[in-house]
Design a protein around this motif. Structure first.
Motif, mmCIF file in Angstrom:
data_model
loop_
_atom_site.group_PDB
_atom_site.id
_atom_site.type_symbol
_atom_site.label_atom_id
_atom_site.label_comp_id
_atom_site.label_asym_id
_atom_site.label_seq_id
_atom_site.Cartn_x
_atom_site.Cartn_y
_atom_site.Cartn_z
ATOM 1 N N PHE A 202 17.355 15.116 -1.950
ATOM 2 C CA PHE A 202 17.446 14.444 -3.239
ATOM 3 C C PHE A 202 16.096 13.836 -3.622
ATOM 4 O O PHE A 202 15.224 13.594 -2.778
ATOM 5 N N ALA A 203 15.946 13.582 -4.915
ATOM 6 C CA ALA A 203 14.709 12.990 -5.424
ATOM 7 C C ALA A 203 14.596 11.547 -4.948
ATOM 8 O O ALA A 203 15.603 10.854 -4.789
ATOM 9 N N PRO A 204 13.383 11.071 -4.698
ATOM 10 C CA PRO A 204 13.223 9.701 -4.187
ATOM 11 C C PRO A 204 13.522 8.647 -5.251
ATOM 12 O O PRO A 204 13.358 8.874 -6.452
ATOM 13 N N GLN A 205 13.946 7.493 -4.776
ATOM 14 C CA GLN A 205 14.146 6.324 -5.613
ATOM 15 C C GLN A 205 12.904 5.437 -5.461
ATOM 16 O O GLN A 205 12.615 4.954 -4.369
ATOM 17 N N TRP A 206 12.180 5.219 -6.562
ATOM 18 C CA TRP A 206 10.889 4.551 -6.502
ATOM 19 C C TRP A 206 11.044 3.047 -6.724
ATOM 20 O O TRP A 206 11.878 2.602 -7.505
ATOM 21 N N ASP A 207 10.174 2.317 -6.022
ATOM 22 C CA ASP A 207 10.140 0.864 -6.131
ATOM 23 C C ASP A 207 8.673 0.432 -6.172
ATOM 24 O O ASP A 207 7.895 0.749 -5.255
ATOM 25 N N GLU A 208 8.299 -0.288 -7.225
ATOM 26 C CA GLU A 208 6.908 -0.725 -7.365
ATOM 27 C C GLU A 208 6.658 -1.988 -6.536
ATOM 28 O O GLU A 208 7.420 -2.950 -6.613
ATOM 29 N N GLN A 209 5.567 -1.968 -5.774
ATOM 30 C CA GLN A 209 5.195 -3.102 -4.939
ATOM 31 C C GLN A 209 3.680 -3.319 -5.059
ATOM 32 O O GLN A 209 2.900 -2.374 -4.910
ATOM 33 N N GLN A 210 3.311 -4.531 -5.309
ATOM 34 C CA GLN A 210 1.893 -4.872 -5.491
ATOM 35 C C GLN A 210 1.358 -5.561 -4.240
ATOM 36 O O GLN A 210 1.969 -6.493 -3.715
ATOM 37 N N TRP A 211 0.211 -5.044 -3.788
ATOM 38 C CA TRP A 211 -0.459 -5.644 -2.630
ATOM 39 C C TRP A 211 -1.540 -6.583 -3.143
ATOM 40 O O TRP A 211 -2.371 -6.202 -3.976
ATOM 41 N N HIS A 212 -1.533 -7.804 -2.664
ATOM 42 C CA HIS A 212 -2.483 -8.808 -3.134
ATOM 43 C C HIS A 212 -3.707 -8.811 -2.220
ATOM 44 O O HIS A 212 -3.617 -9.137 -1.031
ATOM 45 N N GLY A 213 -4.797 -8.448 -2.798
ATOM 46 C CA GLY A 213 -6.057 -8.376 -2.058
ATOM 47 C C GLY A 213 -7.057 -7.513 -2.802
ATOM 48 O O GLY A 213 -6.756 -6.916 -3.846
ATOM 49 N N THR A 214 -8.252 -7.425 -2.271
ATOM 50 C CA THR A 214 -9.329 -6.646 -2.888
ATOM 51 C C THR A 214 -9.945 -5.727 -1.847
ATOM 52 O O THR A 214 -10.221 -6.161 -0.716
ATOM 53 N N VAL A 215 -10.132 -4.473 -2.237
ATOM 54 C CA VAL A 215 -10.783 -3.485 -1.380
ATOM 55 C C VAL A 215 -12.138 -3.159 -2.012
ATOM 56 O O VAL A 215 -12.209 -2.605 -3.117
ATOM 57 N N ALA A 216 -13.201 -3.522 -1.328
ATOM 58 C CA ALA A 216 -14.552 -3.299 -1.839
ATOM 59 C C ALA A 216 -14.908 -1.819 -1.784
ATOM 60 O O ALA A 216 -14.307 -1.052 -1.022
ATOM 61 N N PRO A 217 -15.898 -1.378 -2.589
ATOM 62 C CA PRO A 217 -16.339 0.033 -2.527
ATOM 63 C C PRO A 217 -16.819 0.384 -1.127
ATOM 64 O O PRO A 217 -17.632 -0.316 -0.530
ATOM 65 N N GLY A 218 -16.297 1.462 -0.607
ATOM 66 C CA GLY A 218 -16.627 1.881 0.747
ATOM 67 C C GLY A 218 -15.896 1.114 1.827
ATOM 68 O O GLY A 218 -16.054 1.426 3.017
ATOM 69 N N GLY A 219 -15.088 0.127 1.453
ATOM 70 C CA GLY A 219 -14.351 -0.655 2.436
ATOM 71 C C GLY A 219 -12.958 -0.105 2.665
ATOM 72 O O GLY A 219 -12.517 0.850 2.022
ATOM 73 N N LYS A 220 -12.256 -0.707 3.590
ATOM 74 C CA LYS A 220 -10.896 -0.289 3.914
ATOM 75 C C LYS A 220 -10.048 -1.520 4.225
ATOM 76 O O LYS A 220 -10.580 -2.602 4.514
ATOM 77 N N ALA A 221 -8.747 -1.344 4.161
ATOM 78 C CA ALA A 221 -7.816 -2.449 4.401
ATOM 79 C C ALA A 221 -6.499 -1.881 4.898
ATOM 80 O O ALA A 221 -6.087 -0.782 4.498
ATOM 81 N N GLU A 222 -5.870 -2.658 5.782
ATOM 82 C CA GLU A 222 -4.541 -2.281 6.270
ATOM 83 C C GLU A 222 -3.498 -2.919 5.367
ATOM 84 O O GLU A 222 -3.521 -4.122 5.128
ATOM 85 N N ILE A 223 -2.583 -2.108 4.893
ATOM 86 C CA ILE A 223 -1.569 -2.562 3.940
ATOM 87 C C ILE A 223 -0.199 -2.393 4.577
ATOM 88 O O ILE A 223 0.092 -1.363 5.199
ATOM 89 N N ARG A 224 0.620 -3.402 4.400
ATOM 90 C CA ARG A 224 1.994 -3.409 4.918
ATOM 91 C C ARG A 224 2.949 -3.676 3.761
ATOM 92 O O ARG A 224 2.859 -4.719 3.115
ATOM 93 N N LEU A 225 3.842 -2.727 3.515
ATOM 94 C CA LEU A 225 4.798 -2.837 2.415
ATOM 95 C C LEU A 225 6.216 -2.728 2.970
ATOM 96 O O LEU A 225 6.508 -1.835 3.782
ATOM 97 N N PRO A 226 7.132 -3.615 2.551
ATOM 98 C CA PRO A 226 8.514 -3.541 3.048
ATOM 99 C C PRO A 226 9.276 -2.385 2.411
ATOM 100 O O PRO A 226 9.080 -2.059 1.228
ATOM 101 N N VAL A 227 10.145 -1.795 3.199
ATOM 102 C CA VAL A 227 11.004 -0.692 2.747
ATOM 103 C C VAL A 227 12.437 -1.028 3.146
ATOM 104 O O VAL A 227 12.697 -1.381 4.294
ATOM 105 N N GLU A 228 13.352 -0.935 2.203
ATOM 106 C CA GLU A 228 14.749 -1.271 2.454
ATOM 107 C C GLU A 228 15.660 -0.243 1.807
ATOM 108 O O GLU A 228 15.434 0.185 0.669
ATOM 109 N N LEU A 229 16.698 0.162 2.551
ATOM 110 C CA LEU A 229 17.695 1.096 2.052
ATOM 111 C C LEU A 229 18.951 0.343 1.646
ATOM 112 O O LEU A 229 19.053 -0.872 1.818
ATOM 113 N N THR A 230 19.899 1.058 1.085
ATOM 114 C CA THR A 230 21.156 0.453 0.679
ATOM 115 C C THR A 230 22.038 0.188 1.894
ATOM 116 O O THR A 230 21.826 0.742 2.974
#
Length: 359
Positions: A202-230
């Motif tokens: 089945f097609a995915p159910q999308w959920d928008e989540q915003q990560w608060h922070g800044t990634v500089a040019p050429g930089g990297k960051a570890e991002i953690r986003l919660p995922v929950e099912l019904t």
């Protein structure tokens, strides 16, 4: 003669196998999988032949026709822009080559289109070849921003585990962890991601989540986003990560069945009828008349005291009391003993007892 030739070919294959294996491994290590098409354009209902080389040996691949995609920018809308129902699977040979016939079908997104080939198992790899579906609408791709652009640098993973409540039907929860890098020329501040969960095909159910922070040019960051099912979800799920209209990564997620719910309903089906039966029997016992004979526990006769005839009273016998005899009377001539056992005075007509006189 033919038998000797076949034996010679088999010996040569065994001798050259150790030499061809490093070549295939080096081609895969170089990261140069390629795709070629028998025709650059075809109409719906036709078919084309797709060949490839430089893939990992003995690997399962999926071949799809996708819209809104180019070989340089890839499939912008992810697999949602592809004709998934008309895709084909193929397994590479020992040298990392494959060949497969693919039916031409219109993708859900407009062209420019590509034939997209990607690995299904193992390390992720993909390649695209430009293709035009005859008669399919064409729409320009969205302009590529010269600002900061994020790219996933490492494989995504799902952290977390299921607890006791999940075993009883609580919503399964995980944390999607990945590392992104800014390949643009300007910083990216508070990026907005879309996390989708799809069950099976089945097609995915999308959920928008915003990560608060800044990634500089050429930089990297570890991002953690919660995922929950019904609640009560179980089976095979796929977690997709999208940013800027492009799917960056996909992660499979196998969710176990909440067996606690099944155990609860089994116990409810056994306990509830037994409780209702006991309550019903109690009501019947209270509503039953007191003189009733039959009870649910068995046959009970009414309490009747038996009345037996009284035995006849025994005849009274006159008891003779024995009185001690006087010393001058014998027991037979005791004047105090009468027929009824009572003392009585002597009658007048009774003979007088002679008395001794003095002689």
């Amino acid at each position: 003669m033919k038998g000797r030739i076949s034996a010679l070919v088999a010996v040569l294959a065994l001798v050259l196998a150790p030499l061809t294996a490093p070549l295939a491994a080096s081609a895969w290590a170089a990261g140069e999988p390629a795709v070629e098409l028998s025709a650059p354009q075809a109409g719906t209902g036709g078919s084309i032949t797709v060949t490839g080389s430089g893939w990992r040996p003995r690997t399962l691949l999926m071949i799809l026709i996708c819209g809104q995609a180019t070989p340089s920018r890839g499939v912008i809308g992810g697999t949602n822009s592809c004709a998934n129902a008309d895709g084909r699977a193929v397994t590479t040979d020992a040298r990392g080559h494959f060949g497969r016939s693919l039916p031409v079908a219109e993708p859900p997104a407009p062209c420019p289109c590509v034939v997209h080939v990607a690995t299904v198992t193992g390390a992720a790899a993909d390649a695209d070849a430009a293709f035009q579906v005859a008669g399919h609408p064409v729409r320009p791709l969205p302009a590529e921003s010269a600002a900061g652009r994020l790219s996933v640098l490492t494989d995504t993973r799902l952290d977390g585990s299921s607890g006791l409540l999940t075993w009883f039907g609580a919503p399964p929860r995980r944390t999607l962890v990945f590392t992104v890098g800014n390949v643009g020329s300007s910083p990216v501040k508070d990026p907005l991601f879309r996390v989708g969960t799809a069950h099976g095909v089945f097609a995915p159910q999308w959920d928008e989540q915003q990560w608060h922070g800044t990634v500089a040019p050429g930089g990297k960051a570890e991002i953690r986003l919660p995922v929950e099912l019904t609640a009560g979800a179980h089976g095979d799920y796929t977690v997709s990560l999208e940013y800027g209209g492009k799917v960056l990564a996909e992660q499979p997620w196998g969710v176990g069945r909440p067996w606690g719910v099944t155990v609860f309903w089994v116990l409810a089906c056994l306990v509830v009828p037994a409780a209702v039966f006991r309550v019903g029997m109690a009501v019947v016992d209270r509503a039953r008349p007191r003189g009733a004979v039959v009870r649910h526990r068995g046959l009970r006769l009414p309490a009747v005291a038996p009345r037996l005839p009284k035995p006849p009273a025994p005849a009274r016998t006159r008891s003779t009391s024995t009185t001690s005899a006087l010393p001058w009377f014998t027991p037979d001539t005791d004047p105090g003993t009468a027929a009824g056992g009572r003392l009585s005075a002597p009658h007048e007509d009774s003979p007088a007892t002679p008395t001794k006189g003095n002689t």
